[in-house]
Write a protein that holds these residues in place. Structure first.
Motif, mmCIF file in Angstrom:
data_model
loop_
_atom_site.group_PDB
_atom_site.id
_atom_site.type_symbol
_atom_site.label_atom_id
_atom_site.label_comp_id
_atom_site.label_asym_id
_atom_site.label_seq_id
_atom_site.Cartn_x
_atom_site.Cartn_y
_atom_site.Cartn_z
ATOM 1 N N THR A 1 -3.571 4.876 -6.208
ATOM 2 C CA THR A 1 -3.673 3.992 -5.049
ATOM 3 C C THR A 1 -5.135 3.655 -4.843
ATOM 4 N N GLU B 1 3.412 2.423 4.528
ATOM 5 C CA GLU B 1 4.483 1.597 5.077
ATOM 6 C C GLU B 1 5.784 1.808 4.298
ATOM 7 N N ASN C 1 -9.018 2.645 9.101
ATOM 8 C CA ASN C 1 -10.404 2.530 8.650
ATOM 9 C C ASN C 1 -11.365 3.442 9.385
ATOM 10 N N PRO D 1 -4.655 1.300 12.625
ATOM 11 C CA PRO D 1 -5.705 1.122 11.615
ATOM 12 C C PRO D 1 -6.124 2.481 11.057
ATOM 13 N N GLU E 1 -12.904 2.085 2.838
ATOM 14 C CA GLU E 1 -12.268 0.884 2.287
ATOM 15 C C GLU E 1 -11.981 1.040 0.795
ATOM 16 N N GLY F 1 -7.968 1.507 -2.905
ATOM 17 C CA GLY F 1 -8.313 0.693 -1.757
ATOM 18 C C GLY F 1 -7.480 1.014 -0.534
ATOM 19 N N LEU F 2 -8.067 0.770 0.635
ATOM 20 C CA LEU F 2 -7.414 1.090 1.892
ATOM 21 C C LEU F 2 -6.139 0.269 2.093
ATOM 22 N N GLU F 3 -6.154 -0.991 1.692
ATOM 23 C CA GLU F 3 -4.972 -1.837 1.896
ATOM 24 C C GLU F 3 -3.789 -1.327 1.088
ATOM 25 N N ASN F 4 -4.023 -0.876 -0.128
ATOM 26 C CA ASN F 4 -2.930 -0.311 -0.928
ATOM 27 C C ASN F 4 -2.441 1.012 -0.346
ATOM 28 N N ARG G 1 -2.357 1.608 2.836
ATOM 29 C CA ARG G 1 -1.498 1.191 3.941
ATOM 30 C C ARG G 1 -0.104 0.808 3.427
ATOM 31 N N ARG G 2 -0.041 0.119 2.307
ATOM 32 C CA ARG G 2 1.256 -0.260 1.746
ATOM 33 C C ARG G 2 2.068 0.977 1.365
#
Length: 235
Positions: free
Chosen positions: A138, A149, A120, A118, A125, A140-143, A145-146
C-alpha cells in the motif's frame, strides 16, 4: 508506579566511567532491578553529564542500591568526578510514549463510526504499508484510505490494543479486532456473523512522529474460516 533517578556529575574522565558502568551491568546481571539507563552530555558543557535510571518502583531502586556491586562501583565512579554526584529521586506522574500514542490513535480512527476521518494527522502522505495478504504494498496515504474503506465497507469493527512496545522510531502493537460482517468481503456476501482475529503491526515513525511505514501480520485465514469461506474445502 515507575521511579526515576537522575544523577548529575562533572567529569573529564567519562571513558573510564563508561567502562565502570559496563562492569556494573555485567556483574549485576540477573539481580539488578534497573530497567532503563540513559546518559546524556550537556551540549554547552562537555564535562557535565546526566544519568537517568528507571526502575519499576522506589522499592526496586532501593534493592538495586543495596547490591554490593552498586556501592563499590559508585565509589569508584565518584572518584572520577569533579565533586560528589548529585541525586534527584522522581516518582513518574506522566509517561506517554508519543509515537505509541500516534499508533493507538490510528487504530481508533480506522474504526470510527460514520465517515472515515482524515488520517493525515497521524500518517505521512508517503506512507508505505506491507501486508502479506495483499499482492502489492500500500503506497501513499490515499491508497491506505482505500484499504481502510474496503474493511469498513465489509465490517462494523473495533480494535483493542493488547500490548505496545516502542523503541527508537519503531512501535509494535499487538491488537485484537472484533467485527460484524455487514457487507461484501473478498466476494463473500454479508453473513451478519460476529468475527474476531488477532494481529501485530510494527510502525516506523518519521521525525514529526507520523507513521511512515507499517508491517501488518494478522490471522486472515482464521477470519475466512469464521465467515464460512473454508467450509467447502473441509468437506
Amino acid at each position: 508506579m515507575t521511579f526515576v533517578q537522575l544523577i548529575e556529575c562533572r567529569t573529564s574522565r567519562f571513558d573510564e566511567m563508561n567502562r565502570l558502568l559496563d562492569t556494573w551491568v555485567e556483574e549485576t546481571r540477573g539481580r539488578r532491578s534497573a530497567t532503563h539507563d540513559l546518559i546524556g552530555k550537556d551540549r554547552s558543557d562537555d564535562a557535565h553529564f546526566v544519568q537517568i535510571v528507571e526502575f519499576p518502583s522506589y522499592e526496586d531502586a532501593m534493592r538495586n542500591s543495596h547490591l554490593p556491586e552498586t556501592d563499590r562501583i559508585f565509589q569508584e565512579m565518584a572518584a572520577l568526578c569533579d565533586g560528589m554526584p548529585t541525586f534527584t529521586d522522581l516518582e513518574v506522574v506522566r509517561d506517554e510514549q508519543l509515537y505509541a500514542a500516534n499508533a493507538r490513535r490510528l487504530f481508533e480512527l480506522i474504526a470510527t463510526e460514520g465517515e472515515l476521518p482524515p488520517l493525515n494527522n497521524v500518517m505521512a502522505e508517503h506512507y508505505h504499508g506491507h501486508d502479506p495478504a495483499n499482492e502489492q504494498d500500500t503506497l501513499g496515504l490515499e491508497n491506505m484510505r482505500r484499504e481502510c474503506e474496503m474493511w469498513r465497507g465489509a465490517f462494523d469493527f473495533a480494535f483493542t490494543v493488547d500490548d505496545q512496545i516502542a523503541q527508537g522510531d519503531r512501535v509494535c502493537t499487538r491488537w485484537t479486532w472484533q467485527g460484524t460482517h455487514r457487507g461484501d468481503f473478498l466476494g463473500i456476501p454479508a453473513t451478519g456473523r460476529r468475527v474476531s482475529m488477532t494481529g501485530t503491526t510494527v510502525f516506523r515513525c518519521g521525525e514529526d512522529g507520523k507513521l511512515v511505514e507499517g508491517w501488518w501480520q494478522y490471522d486472515r485465514l482464521g477470519l475466512m474460516a469464521q465467515l464460512g469461506a473454508l467450509d467447502e474445502l473441509e468437506t
